[in-house]
Design a protein around this motif. Structure first.
Motif, PDB file in Angstrom:
ATOM      1  N   LYS A  47      41.836  50.592  41.327  1.00 19.79           N
ATOM      2  CA  LYS A  47      41.485  49.361  40.634  1.00 19.79           C
ATOM      3  C   LYS A  47      42.677  48.300  41.233  1.00 19.79           C
ATOM      4  CE  LYS A  47      40.846  47.488  36.040  1.00 19.79           C
ATOM      5  NZ  LYS A  47      40.763  47.783  34.612  1.00 19.79           N
ATOM      6  N   ASN A  48      43.849  48.722  41.383  1.00 23.78           N
ATOM      7  CA  ASN A  48      44.900  47.838  41.558  1.00 23.78           C
ATOM      8  C   ASN A  48      45.578  47.957  42.934  1.00 23.78           C
ATOM      9  OD1 ASN A  48      45.007  46.793  38.614  1.00 23.78           O
ATOM     10  ND2 ASN A  48      46.266  48.752  38.318  1.00 23.78           N
ATOM     11  N   SER A  70      42.731  44.574  47.721  1.00 23.02           N
ATOM     12  CA  SER A  70      41.593  44.251  47.133  1.00 23.02           C
ATOM     13  C   SER A  70      41.679  43.004  46.059  1.00 23.02           C
ATOM     14  CB  SER A  70      41.291  45.486  46.205  1.00 23.02           C
ATOM     15  OG  SER A  70      41.896  45.422  45.120  1.00 23.02           O
ATOM     16  N   LEU A  71      42.750  42.416  46.137  1.00 23.87           N
ATOM     17  CA  LEU A  71      42.866  41.393  45.320  1.00 23.87           C
ATOM     18  C   LEU A  71      42.514  40.075  46.365  1.00 23.87           C
ATOM     19  CD1 LEU A  71      43.508  39.500  42.678  1.00 23.87           C
ATOM     20  CD2 LEU A  71      45.951  39.570  43.320  1.00 23.87           C
ATOM     21  N   PHE A 117      36.152  48.887  45.317  1.00 23.97           N
ATOM     22  CA  PHE A 117      36.689  47.446  45.377  1.00 23.97           C
ATOM     23  C   PHE A 117      36.692  46.909  46.694  1.00 23.97           C
ATOM     24  CE2 PHE A 117      38.165  49.050  41.210  1.00 23.97           C
ATOM     25  CZ  PHE A 117      38.086  47.823  40.479  1.00 23.97           C
ATOM     26  N   SER A 132      42.031  37.825  51.660  1.00 25.96           N
ATOM     27  CA  SER A 132      42.844  38.942  50.938  1.00 25.96           C
ATOM     28  C   SER A 132      44.121  38.140  50.683  1.00 25.96           C
ATOM     29  CB  SER A 132      43.099  40.179  51.772  1.00 25.96           C
ATOM     30  OG  SER A 132      43.915  41.015  51.533  1.00 25.96           O
ATOM     31  N   PRO A 176      41.938  39.949  37.939  1.00 28.06           N
ATOM     32  CA  PRO A 176      42.971  40.911  38.230  1.00 28.06           C
ATOM     33  C   PRO A 176      43.733  41.491  36.783  1.00 28.06           C
ATOM     34  CG  PRO A 176      43.636  38.819  38.768  1.00 28.06           C
ATOM     35  CD  PRO A 176      42.090  38.459  38.663  1.00 28.06           C
ATOM     36  N   ARG A 183      39.963  37.194  42.429  1.00 28.10           N
ATOM     37  CA  ARG A 183      39.191  38.205  41.707  1.00 28.10           C
ATOM     38  C   ARG A 183      39.159  39.590  42.658  1.00 28.10           C
ATOM     39  NH1 ARG A 183      39.075  34.815  38.549  1.00 28.10           N
ATOM     40  NH2 ARG A 183      37.357  33.693  37.345  1.00 28.10           N
ATOM     41  N   ARG A 184      38.871  40.790  42.061  1.00 33.53           N
ATOM     42  CA  ARG A 184      38.549  41.771  42.839  1.00 33.53           C
ATOM     43  C   ARG A 184      36.939  42.096  42.869  1.00 33.53           C
ATOM     44  NH1 ARG A 184      43.683  44.378  43.136  1.00 33.53           N
ATOM     45  NH2 ARG A 184      44.966  43.836  41.538  1.00 33.53           N
ATOM     46  N   TYR A 213      34.110  43.914  42.801  1.00 31.54           N
ATOM     47  CA  TYR A 213      33.623  45.386  42.604  1.00 31.54           C
ATOM     48  C   TYR A 213      32.131  45.682  42.691  1.00 31.54           C
ATOM     49  CZ  TYR A 213      33.516  49.703  39.607  1.00 31.54           C
ATOM     50  OH  TYR A 213      33.409  51.041  39.379  1.00 31.54           O
ATOM     51  N   CYS A 264      38.113  45.675  50.198  1.00 33.50           N
ATOM     52  CA  CYS A 264      39.583  45.485  50.694  1.00 33.50           C
ATOM     53  C   CYS A 264      39.488  44.908  52.176  1.00 33.50           C
ATOM     54  CB  CYS A 264      40.367  46.905  50.567  1.00 33.50           C
ATOM     55  SG  CYS A 264      40.475  47.503  49.061  1.00 33.50           S
TER      56      CYS A 264
END
Length: 220
Positions: A117-118, A122-123, A102, A138, A219, A93-94, A96, A104
């Protein structure tokens, strides 16, 4: 519970044996035997789940046991299952925030917010480690989100008790993450990003603050 017991050969009455040899009709089953037979058929239809008490090698087939003259009993069992609230479950997930950032963790261990967003940092891998408790890592840097005793967020290369957070779904549908290990004056300390995307000290954040609210996004 229904039990079926095959009578031993020696227990057959003389009249029944004589009728069988003479070719005459055998007497009908008594009411108790008919009831047991009905129970056995019911267990067969329901797929009896146990064969305890049967000799090894007979398997789960009552008809096979009957053909061999085995003395067995079958019971319907209730199998319990253990549900640990998705313990061990892993989600990508990210996170938010309600402030539109997001979360990080960069390779230096710095925790920050981004509007990209990408952004690869942040993933997050969110793993349930116990009931209602998660570890957040992360994917790109391999660092765990952690909180110090003073409420500072940082990225940790090792998984420690400081990396455990209590995950709770709030009434607005967002999640909050409170340190499992540390508190400040008896109050929980939360993961939080301020209006500029900077992490706030845990003791300055409250559950009702939007800065502590995060939406786990799939994602894309």
């Amino acid at each position: 519970m229904c039990k079926w017991m095959l009578p031993a050969p020696g227990l057959l009455s003389d009249s029944s044996v004589g009728a069988a040899h003479a070719g005459l009709p055998t007497p009908s089953l008594p009411a108790s035997a008919s009831f047991r037979l009905a129970c056995l058929l019911l267990l067969l239809l329901l797929g009896g789940s146990s064969h305890g008490g049967c000799p090894p090698g007979l398997g789960r087939d009552p008809l096979q046991a009957l053909a061999r003259g085995a003395n067995c009993s079958w019971t319907l069992e209730r199998h319990t299952r253990s549900y640990n609230h998705l313990e061990g479950d892993v989600r990508l997930r990210r996170l938010y925030s309600a402030n539109k950032f997001f979360l990080c963790i960069d390779k230096t261990g710095k925790v920050d917010g981004t509007r990209r967003k990408n952004h690869p940092d942040s993933l997050m891998e969110i793993r349930s480690v116990s009931v209602g408790v998660v570890a957040i890592k992360s994917v790109s840097t391999g660092l765990y989100l952690a909180m110090s005793k003073k409420g500072t967020l940082f990225g940790s290369a090792r998984y420690t008790p400081s990396c455990k957070f209590k995950e709770r779904i709030e009434e607005n549908g967002y999640n909050t993450y409170a340190s499992l290990r540390w508190k400040h004056g008896g109050r929980q300390m939360f993961v939080s990003l301020n209006g500029r995307g900077r992490p706030r000290r845990g003791h300055k954040a409250r559950r009702r603050h939007l800065s502590t609210h995060f939406l786990p996004m799939l994602p894309t």
